[in-house]
Motif scaffolding. Structure first.
Motif, PDB file in Angstrom:
ATOM      1  N   ASP A 199      -1.443  -1.036   3.314  1.00  0.00           N
ATOM      2  CA  ASP A 199      -0.993  -2.416   3.207  1.00  0.00           C
ATOM      3  C   ASP A 199      -1.592  -3.026   1.943  1.00  0.00           C
ATOM      4  O   ASP A 199      -2.798  -3.272   1.868  1.00  0.00           O
ATOM      5  CB  ASP A 199      -1.429  -3.210   4.446  1.00  0.00           C
TER       6      ASP A 199
ATOM      7  N   PHE B  83      10.892   0.476  -2.149  1.00  0.00           N
ATOM      8  CA  PHE B  83      10.730   1.718  -1.411  1.00  0.00           C
ATOM      9  C   PHE B  83      12.126   2.295  -1.193  1.00  0.00           C
ATOM     10  O   PHE B  83      12.984   1.650  -0.583  1.00  0.00           O
ATOM     11  CB  PHE B  83      10.063   1.468  -0.057  1.00  0.00           C
TER      12      PHE B  83
ATOM     13  N   PRO C 112       7.181   2.538   3.580  1.00  0.00           N
ATOM     14  CA  PRO C 112       5.941   1.774   3.798  1.00  0.00           C
ATOM     15  C   PRO C 112       5.032   2.393   4.854  1.00  0.00           C
ATOM     16  O   PRO C 112       3.810   2.217   4.797  1.00  0.00           O
ATOM     17  CB  PRO C 112       6.452   0.402   4.244  1.00  0.00           C
ATOM     18  N   GLU C 113       5.617   3.133   5.806  1.00  0.00           N
ATOM     19  CA  GLU C 113       4.817   3.727   6.876  1.00  0.00           C
ATOM     20  C   GLU C 113       3.847   4.789   6.364  1.00  0.00           C
ATOM     21  O   GLU C 113       2.902   5.156   7.061  1.00  0.00           O
ATOM     22  CB  GLU C 113       5.744   4.342   7.933  1.00  0.00           C
TER      23      GLU C 113
ATOM     24  N   GLU D  58       2.254   4.328   3.431  1.00  0.00           N
ATOM     25  CA  GLU D  58       1.465   3.644   2.400  1.00  0.00           C
ATOM     26  C   GLU D  58       0.534   2.631   3.046  1.00  0.00           C
ATOM     27  O   GLU D  58       0.788   2.118   4.140  1.00  0.00           O
ATOM     28  CB  GLU D  58       2.361   2.946   1.382  1.00  0.00           C
TER      29      GLU D  58
END
Length: 426
Positions: A217, A227, A212-213, A215
């Motif tokens: 939000d 993920f 997620p870091e 990508e």
């Protein structure tokens, strides 16, 4: 468990699926890989069963007459991914009937799974493995493909809405219409959303090989989205070059690549990088041609540079100080997982979006062009190497990758969909 893997016949699409195939095979699953015969040897060398369909050169199609723009992109997307869909779907159904797979694992551009997902007939669970950035519809309304960072204010929202209307009319809508026509010919309903959104939301599980870091939000995410971190490294026949062990270890190393698809013109990134850094006696510049002959380079190879057709990234990345790339998603994620800062210059295919995320995440510099100048590359490399913020941010993303066991995450997502009957008497 019997697993059927379906891969679009492009190196950057096949390799991630083979990595998953080896992961499954290693624990005793029976794995068959469906792709074009051009990749038969690669499949069997991975110890997996090969099954074929004739792609007829679709995956590598480039529109020969139209200039870059929505019409060309629509034609290329149609020919590469939509046109093979009926043939792919028919072959999948044949294999379901003959092989009775417990699960199908497909690459995100193997659109032959869409007819199965939209049909009411019984089928095995379908897992789709993404081979690029997360292409869900953006909550800020930004159109996919333009490389726009998250909206910051109302002015951005208004601007993105205008861009999206134009992109929908010129590309997204026509692509969806062409896919819907193919589906109608098969007696199936149309897509529930844009093609890229449909690919992400229709499967029983959608695996995103990232963290997620790296990508944006997207707000509330589909429950089927996982993920999984960095995919297991694909095996490669490339060996560490002889000069690697004897190199001057006092020099920092810059790796430059244009991948294996968008590498027809080395004058875009590889050659200007070699020229930009030719004066740097403190650097070792190594370049890969992605399989093309080294003789395809049109500039002299500087004294501080080494060029190879292929390089074993898994073995050399721990020693790399900077990656210069046109934004290939696989190599970018490999570099990020190692905490390596990145300079990216690429706008073709999905590369504008990948490059935009590099700049937005703070892990590197996005030059936002297909053809960076020698001066721009020289300045960007100097900045990325000298400013600790890029290395620091890369370290944060590397820690996020390290926190995810991709093999375990992938197997758990697949196993969660498969119900194998217990053996009688067990």
């Amino acid at each position: 468990m019997r697993v059927l893997i379906a891969a679009t016949p492009l190196t950057g699409h096949v390799n991630p699926l083979l990595a998953i195939g080896r992961l499954l095979s290693a624990r005793g699953d029976s794995v068959t890989v469906l792709t074009d015969p051009a990749f038969a040897d690669k499949v069997t060398e991975a110890g997996l069963r090969f099954s074929s369909y004739d792609d007829q050169g679709s995956a590598g199609y480039l529109e020969p007459t139209l200039p870059p723009g929505p019409e060309r992109w629509t034609n290329e997307f149609d020919r590469r991914f939509i046109a093979p869909m009926p043939v792919q779907a028919a072959r999948l159904r044949e294999l379901i009937a003959s092989e009775a797979p417990d699960v199908i694992v497909a690459g995100s551009m193997f659109l032959g799974v869409l007819p199965l997902l939209l049909d009411t007939k019984p089928r095995p669970p379908i897992v789709v493995v993404n081979i690029s950035i997360l292409f869900l519809d953006r909550p800020d309304g930004a159109p996919l493909g333009m490389g726009l960072p998250p909206a910051r204010d109302e002015a951005d929202f208004a601007r993105y809405a205008q861009f999206k209307a134009g992109m929908d009319a010129a590309f997204v809508g026509p692509v969806r219409a062409r896919a819907d026509r193919r589906l109608a010919e098969l007696g199936l309903p149309g897509l529930p959303a844009s093609l890229t959104q449909s690919i992400a939301i229709l499967p029983d599980a959608f695996l995103q090989p990232s963290v997620p870091e790296f990508e944006y939000d997207f707000g509330s995410l589909p429950e089927t989205l996982h993920f999984v971190g960095l995919l297991p490294m694909a095996r490669t026949n490339a060996s560490v070059p002889d000069w690697w062990a004897s190199r001057d270890r006092s020099k920092r190393i810059v790796l430059v690549t244009q991948g294996t698809l968008a590498n027809a013109e080395f004058g875009q990134v590889v050659e200007p990088t070699l020229q930009a850094l030719a004066h740097r006696d403190d650097l070792l510049v190594i370049a890969t041609t992605g399989g093309r002959p080294i003789s395809a380079l049109t500039v002299p190879i500087p004294a501080n540079a080494r060029v190879e057709r292929f390089l074993p990234f898994g073995e050399i990345l721990p020693e790399i100080d900077l990656l210069v790339t046109n934004g290939g998603y696989g190599s970018v994620c490999q570099a990020l997982s190692a905490g390596i800062p990145i300079v990216s210059a690429g706008l073709s295919e999905d590369k504008a979006e990948v490059s935009a995320r590099i700049g937005w995440s703070g892990a590197g510099i996005n030059l936002a062009t297909n053809t960076p100048s020698v001066a721009a590359l020289r300045d960007a490399v100097e900045t990325a190497l000298s400013d600790p913020r890029y290395r620091d941010r890369g370290g944060v993303i590397a820690e996020a990758f390290a926190a995810r066991d991709a093999g375990r995450e992938i197997l758990a997502a697949i196993d969660g969909l498969v119900r194998i009957p217990e053996t009688l008497g067990a």
